[in-house]
Enzyme design. Structure first.
Site, PDB file in Angstrom:
ATOM      1  N   TYR A   1       1.144  -1.355   0.082  1.00  0.00           N
ATOM      2  CA  TYR A   1      -0.261   0.116   0.163  1.00  0.00           C
ATOM      3  C   TYR A   1       0.846   1.492   0.589  1.00  0.00           C
ATOM      4  O   TYR A   1       0.358   2.526  -0.278  1.00  0.00           O
ATOM      5  CB  TYR A   1      -1.108   0.102   1.381  1.00  0.00           C
ATOM      6  CG  TYR A   1      -2.371  -0.891   1.275  1.00  0.00           C
ATOM      7  CD1 TYR A   1      -2.112  -1.875  -0.293  1.00  0.00           C
ATOM      8  CD2 TYR A   1      -3.091  -1.082   2.537  1.00  0.00           C
ATOM      9  CE1 TYR A   1      -3.176  -2.675   0.387  1.00  0.00           C
ATOM     10  CE2 TYR A   1      -3.798  -2.564   2.743  1.00  0.00           C
ATOM     11  CZ  TYR A   1      -4.161  -3.154   0.867  1.00  0.00           C
ATOM     12  OH  TYR A   1      -5.292  -3.645   1.355  1.00  0.00           O
TER      13      TYR A   1
ATOM     14  N   LYS B   1       3.039 -15.695   2.064  1.00  0.00           N
ATOM     15  CA  LYS B   1       2.587 -15.702   0.986  1.00  0.00           C
ATOM     16  C   LYS B   1       4.593 -16.497   0.563  1.00  0.00           C
ATOM     17  O   LYS B   1       4.813 -15.754  -0.267  1.00  0.00           O
ATOM     18  CB  LYS B   1       2.320 -15.595   0.105  1.00  0.00           C
ATOM     19  CG  LYS B   1       1.830 -16.410  -1.463  1.00  0.00           C
ATOM     20  CD  LYS B   1       0.348 -17.267  -1.559  1.00  0.00           C
ATOM     21  CE  LYS B   1       0.547 -17.340  -2.328  1.00  0.00           C
ATOM     22  NZ  LYS B   1      -0.465 -19.436  -2.185  1.00  0.00           N
TER      23      LYS B   1
ATOM     24  N   ASP C   1      -4.262 -17.856   1.963  1.00  0.00           N
ATOM     25  CA  ASP C   1      -4.577 -18.462   1.575  1.00  0.00           C
ATOM     26  C   ASP C   1      -5.368 -19.548   2.286  1.00  0.00           C
ATOM     27  O   ASP C   1      -6.464 -19.586   2.396  1.00  0.00           O
ATOM     28  CB  ASP C   1      -4.955 -18.997  -0.060  1.00  0.00           C
ATOM     29  CG  ASP C   1      -3.011 -19.591  -0.188  1.00  0.00           C
ATOM     30  OD1 ASP C   1      -2.232 -19.875   0.843  1.00  0.00           O
ATOM     31  OD2 ASP C   1      -2.823 -20.420  -1.040  1.00  0.00           O
TER      32      ASP C   1
ATOM     33  N   ASP D   1      -5.275  -6.479   5.683  1.00  0.00           N
ATOM     34  CA  ASP D   1      -6.346  -5.655   5.684  1.00  0.00           C
ATOM     35  C   ASP D   1      -7.789  -6.302   5.333  1.00  0.00           C
ATOM     36  O   ASP D   1      -9.005  -6.750   5.719  1.00  0.00           O
ATOM     37  CB  ASP D   1      -6.698  -4.672   4.302  1.00  0.00           C
ATOM     38  CG  ASP D   1      -7.243  -3.533   4.139  1.00  0.00           C
ATOM     39  OD1 ASP D   1      -7.909  -3.637   5.196  1.00  0.00           O
ATOM     40  OD2 ASP D   1      -7.209  -3.587   2.841  1.00  0.00           O
TER      41      ASP D   1
ATOM     42  N   ASP E   1     -10.910  -7.972   7.928  1.00  0.00           N
ATOM     43  CA  ASP E   1     -12.590  -7.575   7.205  1.00  0.00           C
ATOM     44  C   ASP E   1     -13.145  -9.208   7.565  1.00  0.00           C
ATOM     45  O   ASP E   1     -14.268  -9.035   8.099  1.00  0.00           O
ATOM     46  CB  ASP E   1     -12.621  -7.168   6.176  1.00  0.00           C
ATOM     47  CG  ASP E   1     -12.468  -5.851   6.291  1.00  0.00           C
ATOM     48  OD1 ASP E   1     -12.193  -5.164   7.566  1.00  0.00           O
ATOM     49  OD2 ASP E   1     -12.920  -4.961   5.703  1.00  0.00           O
TER      50      ASP E   1
END
Ligand code: NAD
Length: 363
Positions: A146, A193, A226, A250, A254
């Site tokens: 980001y 990852k 994942d 992020d 959520d």
């Protein structure tokens, strides 16, 4: 009574339902002060749309200075349709980014737990919800993709964003995760990852090196992002603390908040190097219900409990607030956002606050 513990709290109620719900959190903190003999001093500052109206900017210097001079900050929410058309750099939400930057906050803590009394509101399969869960996502907040270099080629038909992390950035968020785990069940799952990304390989190496050298008492395991996204739905009771990068955090936070059933219940904290943090509910300013006394104050009250635990190290005081909330829910009290389908006897926000205060004073 002799009071030894005195804390200065900056209150930033913001817009919409912000003043109602932070008002409830202040009353909960005052009840804690009466019961446990600590002392809180509250100073109120403007941020968001109300600051724009009053000062012409969403984050006035007075607010920044007041927050910096405080032991911690309790925020409601900012924004609303009244300010939808202001220029981008004046948007109320800019106040949040500005405050995080000014206060040097680089870690976000988001708990997601299922209140046993609200298992029916959980979107998971009943047998999974019945096992319950209580997890904390520790997210890196100021680095990663980001904030990395980005751009487009000259033709504008190709674009890139860059994920970059330094050992220092990883260590400081990992340290927060280990410290948080020590206050909970001493289990950290580092989410990455690493089968694909070099930043994830550095992330994994760094977290393990820190864990082995400074936190050997905390159980540490790794999970690909994942798989973590699946496990939050399949077996959330596996998790205690998850620590992860900005973008993965992020998305996962959520996801985790949605499985609990109501955003009116969920708190969050943003922390940096010092003990000063910014505590706020995860929901927004809910302009559709502002001033109608139907906003659920629980997320704000639980944000105050997080402040006690993570900024002031007042564990039994935080426990008392959390227990009071759990008890009113166990008694069947429900605001409109958490009522069962067809339930008529739901209560107002002020009634929920009063019920929590009563438990807090009695227990
Ligand atoms: P929102 O979270 O404000 O509301 C979403 C829905 O949840 C609405 O129906 C609302 O009534 C309900 N809701 C939210 N909090 C509730 C509570 N405590 N009790 C009962 N119901 C509750 O999100 P939105 O509608 O997308 O955004 C409204 C404004 O808030 C926008 O201006 C947005 O930019 C801002 N916002 C601010 C923050 C923040 O300050 N941290 C976060 C998100 C959105």
């Amino acid at each position: 009574m002799v009071t030894e513990m005195k804390y200065k709290i900056a209150l930033v109620p913001g817009d919409g339902i912000g003043p109602e719900i932070t008002g409830a959190a202040v009353e909960a903190l005052k009840a804690v002060a009466d019961r446990f003999g600590c002392e809180f001093e509250f100073n109120t500052y403007l941020a968001g749309g109300c600051a724009l109206d009053e000062y012409g900017v969403p984050l006035p210097q007075e607010t920044i200075d007041g927050c910096l001079a405080s032991d911690s900050v309790l925020l409601g929410a900012v924004g609303g349709p009244k300010w939808d058309d202001v220029p981008n750099n004046m948007r109320p939400e800019k106040a949040l980014l500005g405050l995080r930057k000014e206060l040097g906050l680089y870690t976000n803590l988001r708990p997601a737990s299922i209140q046993p009394a609200l298992a029916e509101a959980c979107v998971l399969r009943p047998d999974i919800a019945a096992k319950g869960f209580d997890l904390m996502i520790v997210r890196e907040l100021t680095g990663g993709i980001y904030f990395g270099e980005r751009g487009r080629n000259e033709a504008g038909d190709a674009a890139y964003d860059t994920e970059a992390y330094s050992v220092m950035e990883i260590e400081r968020v990992a340290r927060r995760a280990f410290e948080t785990a020590r206050k909970r069940k001493s289990h950290v799952t580092s989410v990455d990852k690493a089968n694909v990304l070099e930043t994830s390989r550095l992330w994994r190496e760094t977290v393990h090196r820190l864990g082995a050298s400074e936190y050997p008492d905390v159980r540490l395991d790794d999970m690909y992002v994942d798989n973590a996204a699946m496990q939050i739905i399949r077996d959330p009771s596996f998790f205690d603390v998850l620590v992860t990068s900005n973008m993965f955090g992020d998305i996962l936070s959520d996801e985790a908040s949605q499985v609990t059933g109501s955003i009116g219940l969920l708190a969050s904290a943003s922390l940096g190097d010092s003990s000063r943090g910014l505590y706020e509910p995860i929901h927004g300013s809910a302009p559709d219900i502002a001033g109608k006394d139907i906003a659920n104050p629980i997320a704000a009250i639980l944000s105050a409990a997080m402040m006690l635990r993570y900024s002031f190290d007042l564990a039994k005081e935080a426990d008392a607030i959390e227990k009071a909330v759990a008890n009113v829910l166990a008694d069947g009290l429900r605001t409109a956002d958490i009522k069962a389908p067809g339930q008529e006897d739901w209560i107002k926000g002020s009634e929920m606050k009063a019920a929590i205060l009563e438990k807090l004073r009695k227990n």
